[in-house]
Design a protein around this motif. Structure first.
Motif, PDB file in Angstrom:
ATOM      1  N   LYS A   1       0.457  -1.330   0.152  1.00  0.00           N
ATOM      2  CA  LYS A   1       0.137   0.030  -0.033  1.00  0.00           C
ATOM      3  C   LYS A   1       0.877   1.342   0.149  1.00  0.00           C
ATOM      4  N   ALA A   2       1.549   1.694   0.845  1.00  0.00           N
ATOM      5  CA  ALA A   2       3.298   2.649   0.385  1.00  0.00           C
ATOM      6  C   ALA A   2       3.391   2.376  -0.695  1.00  0.00           C
ATOM      7  N   VAL A   3       3.893   1.970  -1.250  1.00  0.00           N
ATOM      8  CA  VAL A   3       4.588   1.380  -2.519  1.00  0.00           C
ATOM      9  C   VAL A   3       3.618   2.230  -3.465  1.00  0.00           C
ATOM     10  N   SER A   4       1.935   1.733  -3.196  1.00  0.00           N
ATOM     11  CA  SER A   4       1.500   2.071  -4.264  1.00  0.00           C
ATOM     12  C   SER A   4       1.156   4.057  -4.005  1.00  0.00           C
ATOM     13  N   ARG A   5       1.278   4.334  -2.847  1.00  0.00           N
ATOM     14  CA  ARG A   5       1.211   5.602  -2.633  1.00  0.00           C
ATOM     15  C   ARG A   5       1.902   5.998  -3.002  1.00  0.00           C
ATOM     16  N   LEU A   6       3.544   6.386  -2.810  1.00  0.00           N
ATOM     17  CA  LEU A   6       4.360   6.696  -3.688  1.00  0.00           C
ATOM     18  C   LEU A   6       4.603   6.464  -5.118  1.00  0.00           C
ATOM     19  N   ILE A   7       4.555   5.578  -5.567  1.00  0.00           N
ATOM     20  CA  ILE A   7       3.834   5.745  -7.554  1.00  0.00           C
ATOM     21  C   ILE A   7       3.061   6.649  -7.256  1.00  0.00           C
ATOM     22  N   LYS A   8       1.316   6.956  -7.267  1.00  0.00           N
ATOM     23  CA  LYS A   8       0.947   8.504  -7.157  1.00  0.00           C
ATOM     24  C   LYS A   8       1.770   9.257  -7.063  1.00  0.00           C
ATOM     25  N   ALA A   9       2.475   9.108  -6.123  1.00  0.00           N
ATOM     26  CA  ALA A   9       3.248  10.875  -5.687  1.00  0.00           C
ATOM     27  C   ALA A   9       3.940  10.532  -6.646  1.00  0.00           C
ATOM     28  N   LEU A  10       4.614  10.010  -7.560  1.00  0.00           N
ATOM     29  CA  LEU A  10       5.589  10.076  -9.056  1.00  0.00           C
ATOM     30  C   LEU A  10       4.579  10.469  -9.929  1.00  0.00           C
ATOM     31  N   GLU A  11       3.717  10.014 -10.426  1.00  0.00           N
ATOM     32  CA  GLU A  11       2.886   9.854 -10.781  1.00  0.00           C
ATOM     33  C   GLU A  11       2.089  11.604 -11.652  1.00  0.00           C
ATOM     34  N   LYS A  12       1.551  11.579 -10.324  1.00  0.00           N
ATOM     35  CA  LYS A  12       0.981  12.742 -10.055  1.00  0.00           C
ATOM     36  C   LYS A  12       2.088  14.406  -9.778  1.00  0.00           C
ATOM     37  N   GLY A  13       3.522  13.577  -9.677  1.00  0.00           N
ATOM     38  CA  GLY A  13       4.421  15.421  -9.945  1.00  0.00           C
ATOM     39  C   GLY A  13       4.203  15.686  -8.033  1.00  0.00           C
ATOM     40  N   GLU A  14       3.453  14.643  -6.893  1.00  0.00           N
ATOM     41  CA  GLU A  14       3.576  14.945  -5.530  1.00  0.00           C
ATOM     42  C   GLU A  14       4.791  15.951  -4.903  1.00  0.00           C
ATOM     43  N   THR A  15       4.653  16.267  -4.362  1.00  0.00           N
ATOM     44  CA  THR A  15       6.185  16.312  -3.044  1.00  0.00           C
ATOM     45  C   THR A  15       5.988  15.824  -1.613  1.00  0.00           C
ATOM     46  N   VAL A  16       7.208  14.864  -1.344  1.00  0.00           N
ATOM     47  CA  VAL A  16       7.259  14.300  -0.428  1.00  0.00           C
ATOM     48  C   VAL A  16       7.824  15.043   0.496  1.00  0.00           C
ATOM     49  N   CYS A  17       7.698  14.551   1.595  1.00  0.00           N
ATOM     50  CA  CYS A  17       8.115  15.347   2.944  1.00  0.00           C
ATOM     51  C   CYS A  17       8.255  13.737   3.579  1.00  0.00           C
TER      52      CYS A  17
ATOM     53  N   TYR B   1      11.428  -0.031  -5.419  1.00  0.00           N
ATOM     54  CA  TYR B   1      12.345   0.130  -7.066  1.00  0.00           C
ATOM     55  C   TYR B   1      11.846  -1.910  -7.837  1.00  0.00           C
ATOM     56  N   ASN B   2      11.296  -2.081  -7.052  1.00  0.00           N
ATOM     57  CA  ASN B   2      10.949  -3.708  -7.577  1.00  0.00           C
ATOM     58  C   ASN B   2       9.554  -3.977  -8.855  1.00  0.00           C
ATOM     59  N   ARG B   3       8.485  -3.529  -8.250  1.00  0.00           N
ATOM     60  CA  ARG B   3       7.980  -2.164  -8.726  1.00  0.00           C
ATOM     61  C   ARG B   3       8.029  -2.030  -9.990  1.00  0.00           C
ATOM     62  N   ILE B   4       8.909  -0.578 -10.190  1.00  0.00           N
ATOM     63  CA  ILE B   4       9.396   0.167 -11.642  1.00  0.00           C
ATOM     64  C   ILE B   4      10.281  -0.211 -12.229  1.00  0.00           C
ATOM     65  N   GLY B   5      10.269  -1.285 -11.989  1.00  0.00           N
ATOM     66  CA  GLY B   5      11.675  -2.370 -12.999  1.00  0.00           C
ATOM     67  C   GLY B   5      12.804  -1.628 -12.525  1.00  0.00           C
ATOM     68  N   PHE B   6      13.632  -1.188 -11.445  1.00  0.00           N
ATOM     69  CA  PHE B   6      14.822  -0.212 -10.774  1.00  0.00           C
ATOM     70  C   PHE B   6      15.131  -1.852 -10.037  1.00  0.00           C
ATOM     71  N   LYS B   7      15.242  -2.965 -10.539  1.00  0.00           N
ATOM     72  CA  LYS B   7      15.384  -4.067  -8.989  1.00  0.00           C
ATOM     73  C   LYS B   7      16.411  -3.941  -8.821  1.00  0.00           C
ATOM     74  N   ASP B   8      17.602  -4.265  -9.081  1.00  0.00           N
ATOM     75  CA  ASP B   8      18.938  -4.011 -10.263  1.00  0.00           C
ATOM     76  C   ASP B   8      19.672  -2.301  -8.630  1.00  0.00           C
ATOM     77  N   LYS B   9      18.875  -1.632  -9.190  1.00  0.00           N
ATOM     78  CA  LYS B   9      19.742  -0.297  -8.537  1.00  0.00           C
ATOM     79  C   LYS B   9      20.023  -0.183  -6.855  1.00  0.00           C
ATOM     80  N   THR B  10      19.116  -1.188  -5.780  1.00  0.00           N
ATOM     81  CA  THR B  10      18.792  -0.513  -3.762  1.00  0.00           C
ATOM     82  C   THR B  10      20.460  -0.866  -3.464  1.00  0.00           C
ATOM     83  N   ASP B  11      21.589  -1.650  -4.410  1.00  0.00           N
ATOM     84  CA  ASP B  11      22.629  -2.137  -3.555  1.00  0.00           C
ATOM     85  C   ASP B  11      23.047  -0.408  -2.805  1.00  0.00           C
TER      86      ASP B  11
END
Length: 784
Positions: free
Chosen positions: A63-79, A210-220
């Motif tokens: 659920k948290a991942v979905s909310r962050l993807i929504k922020a990405l798609e809508k150009g929202e500001t995250v604090c 990152y797994n959800r958006i295809g950045f799986k190998d970028k977390t190291d």
């Protein structure tokens, strides 16, 4: 002094030892700690074989991942709302880096310790949100905090700002009304992710995103921050935490962040040699210092910046705050000790509680830890600079959940929270006395012994502790809570000299020597208060210590660290012989064998015999009647009567055997084994080496060899070194060897030097045996 607890004896299967490899002590420790399946042992030792838990197992993560993807798609500001300790700083830096990497507009806020304290502070939250009708942020993402910030989350919801909480602190009775809550305490007690620190929860959130958006190998790229947070927050180093720490240390050695590179340079730390020790005692305290004394945002910026010049400036600032932190810590510590000296009743309580209006709130937690170490009791120090709300920091001991203890007395408190081993609170100074009685009664009911226990992992001669040995046992690391640093015990040492080290001469550097007269240097951290030269200089003692790799300016060495000691109570040379044992001297008689037969050899008699000394007994068949009594120097047990058949190779061996036997009667026969010279010694030793390699998985038992050849252990060790220097055998991993496959063998300066040393050692043994054959028995007795 601590109560020493010996390791439980375990029967480790040979195939398990073979699979684990290396020095047998590694297999024994793993087996004793409950890792009994070979495949589990391999996954513990080999990072690549461990299967980490997926992030999706944390409740609320999807659920948290979905909310962050929504922020990405809508150009929202995250604090990102962090915390001021190292766990909070690394969590904040990780989330900001990860969100900005995928073009999420992310800002952060780290509370000022003295003004805002822990949690989400409503006045500051209002400033960040801005207007209720048009908030300046769209999503509040907490890290290492927020699980009990009900009012702040309620305010955010009213302003139209969604909230994702990532935290690892204990769950309150009622959870806040957030969009998503990620807390590993929601998992089962035995779940591998249960003990994640705040930065671990943040990492798992980003892993899921990152797994959800295809950045799986970028977390190291974020694992270095995770490792720093795990060590600094003193969480359990087991299961996934240990895996993440191992992975993060590898990342830290790559030194990719300019801020960490600047710190490495400043403290002269070689990144290739970084271990959990450096994180806990060098890097972590510098980040902690700025959060305790100033603005933790400087620590976050150090971890975020790509600018080398800025990184160096920030590193220097952290160093300045760390120096001030040390000064203040010492001042508060001395003040606390002075308070205890004036009021000894403070330490009679089950929880030591001291308050003072002049103490900086950011320092008292460090001092509380030092007092716990000294008194082995939970400690709560309270800064009462504010007449209405004293700020306290608590630290605990094993077996006392200080957070639960505080919760039980929460009726006296304004605020509280924390972990089983560390917690914080606010209290009206007028209620400190009542609170002290209440929490002390709670802890007293737990019936935890005041005596500190020291569990050690095995008895090892100091001469065995080499770089190779350390590299082998460090496969069991990284160490920390739940996977403690190995502690070894060495017997019968003597003190030679010492020096004080440290800015305040608070540490002791000691030289000791063993029964072979070999010298070793140890460091006794913060030992100045306990060190008593008079106790050590005239005594033989057993020692507990840790052994680890150390580095200074790129040079790697073995560092031995003092843990505890016990004086050997029965000091033979200090006692009147007539009060210890009766002496019977059969050294000069011709019919030794006949005299031995005449003795009544029962269960209370032990016959010390080695170096082939039983050959005549076997030839005559006498051994069948007394075989149960025949022992070598390493199998001596307490007995009423000790028969010394074989002439000992040295004074220490004689003393050691008598001390272990504790007899009331000693009978000296002293039959000399065949004298050896260098060449006969080497030939016999080589035969034993080949047998050990071919029949014992390459493991060579120095003690058995010493007993079989009737030599001192140091002679055997030098002999093995000579054999290795000539290329006859090759070390595989410390403690195991293989026969070298070559047609020509080496003759080096090292082998010639070793030969000279061995010849001298053999001459010393032969001379001692001749001396022992003729010396007056009373002189012998007084000089044992």
């Amino acid at each position: 002094m601590a109560a020493w607890i010996e390791p439980e004896p375990v029967e480790v299967p040979d195939d398990y030892i073979k699979v684990v490899g290396g020095h047998p002590v590694v297999a024994h420790i793993l087996y004793r700690r409950g890792i009994k399946i070979p495949q589990e042992a391999l996954s513990f030792l080999n990072l690549d074989l461990y299967k980490a838990s997926p992030s999706s197992e944390i409740p609320g993560l999807e659920k948290a991942v979905s909310r962050l993807i929504k922020a990405l798609e809508k150009g929202e500001t995250v604090c990102v709302w962090g915390d001021f300790d190292v766990d909070g700083q690394t969590s904040t830096a990780l989330l900001i880096s990860a969100l900005r990497n995928i073009n999420i507009d992310a800002v952060y806020h780290v509370p000022l310790r003295d003004i805002e304290s822990h949690g989400v502070n409503i006045p500051y939250l209002e400033k960040i949100i801005g207007g209720h009708s048009q908030p300046e942020i769209n999503l509040l993402l907490t890290c290492d905090t927020g699980i009990d910030s009900h009012e702040a989350i309620k305010l955010s919801n009213q302003c139209g700002v969604d909230v994702i909480i990532t935290d690892h602190h204990d769950l309150p009775e009622m959870l806040p009304d957030a969009e998503a809550i990620l807390n590993p305490k929601m998992l089962a007690e035995d779940h591998p992710l249960r003990n994640l620190p705040g930065v671990g929860v943040a990492y798992k959130l980003i892993e899921g995103l990152y797994n959800r958006i295809g950045f799986k190998d970028k977390t190291d790229q974020f694992l270095d921050l995770v490792a720093l947070g795990i060590v600094s927050d003193v969480v359990m180093v087991t299961k996934d935490n240990r895996y993440l720490l191992q992975s993060g240390i590898k990342k830290l050695r790559q030194a990719e962040r300019p801020g960490l590179r600047a710190l490495y340079e400043l403290i002269e730390l070689d990144p290739n040699l970084i271990s959990e020790e450096h994180l806990g005692f060098m890097i972590g305290p510098r980040l902690n210092a700025v959060g305790r004394l100033d603005d933790a945002a400087k620590g976050v910026e150090l971890l975020l910046t790509d600018n080398t010049a800025k990184a160096r400036i920030l590193a220097l600032e952290l160093e300045t705050f760390n120096s001030r932190r040390k000064l203040l810590t010492n001042q508060v510590y001395q003040a606390a000790l002075s308070g205890i000296e004036k009021n000894p009743g403070l330490v009679e309580n089950k929880v030591i509680i001291i308050s003072n209006p002049t103490w900086p709130p950011g320092i008292i937690g460090i001092v509380a830890s030092k007092l716990v170490e000294k008194y082995n009791k939970p400690v709560i120090l309270i800064s009462t600079a504010d007449d209405h709300a004293g700020k306290g920091s608590a630290r605990s001991v094993e077996g006392v959940d200080i957070s639960a203890a505080i919760r039980d007395s929460s009726r006296f408190l304004l605020e509280y929270g924390g972990h089983p081993m560390a917690a914080g609170l606010k209290i009206d100074p007028a209620k400190i006395e009542d609170f002290t009685k209440s929490i002390s009664d709670y802890v007293a009911a737990l019936d935890i012994p005041d005596v500190k226990e020291a569990v050690f992992d095995g008895t090892v001669d100091l001469g065995e502790i080499s770089k190779g040995f350390i590299e082998d046992v460090e496969r069991l690391g990284p160490f920390g809570p739940g996977n403690r640093q190995l502690i070894f015990m060495s017997e019968d040492l003597k003190f030679q000299d010492y020096t004080t080290v440290g800015r305040e001469d608070e540490h002791i550097s000691l030289t000791v020597y063993d029964r072979e007269e070999s010298k070793y240097r140890l460091i006794w951290w913060n030992g100045a208060d306990e060190f008593d030269k008079k106790v050590l200089e005239n005594s033989r003692f057993n020692l507990l210590y840790t052994a680890r790799s150390s580095s200074f300016r790129g040079s790697k060495s073995v560092q031995l660290e003092w843990v505890d000691f016990q004086v050997i109570e029965k000091k033979i040379t200090d006692l009147e012989p007539s009060r210890i044992w009766k002496i019977r001297d059969f050294r000069k008689i011709h019919s030794k064998l006949e005299k031995l037969i005449q003795l009544e050899i029962g269960e209370e008699t032990q016959i010390w015999i080695e170096a082939g000394g039983d050959s005549e007994l076997r030839r005559t068949g006498i051994h069948r009647k007394i075989e149960a009594a025949l022992v070598d120097r390493y199998n001596i047990k307490p007995a009423v009567r000790l028969v010394i058949w074989t002439t000992p190779p040295g004074r220490w061996e004689l003393r050691h055997v008598i001390e272990r036997s504790s007899p009331t009667e000693i009978i000296f026969f002293c039959v000399n084994p065949n004298s050896l010279d260098f060449h006969s010694f080497v030939i016999q030793l080589m035969g034993m080496v080949k047998f050990g390699i071919n029949s014992n998985n390459g493991i060579l038992d120095v003690q058995k060899m010493a007993g079989h050849l009737g030599q001192r252990e140091i002679t055997i060790r030098k002999g093995l070194d000579w054999i290795i220097s000539r290329g006859y055998i090759m070390p595989r991993i410390e403690g195991t060897f293989e026969i070298a496959a070559r047609s020509e063998y080496l003759k080096t300066d090292e082998s010639e030097l070793l030969q000279n040393q061995i010849e001298l050692l053999i001459e010393e043994t032969n001379a001692y045996r001749n001396y022992l054959k003729d010396i007056d028995i009373e002189i012998l007795n007084s000089g044992i």
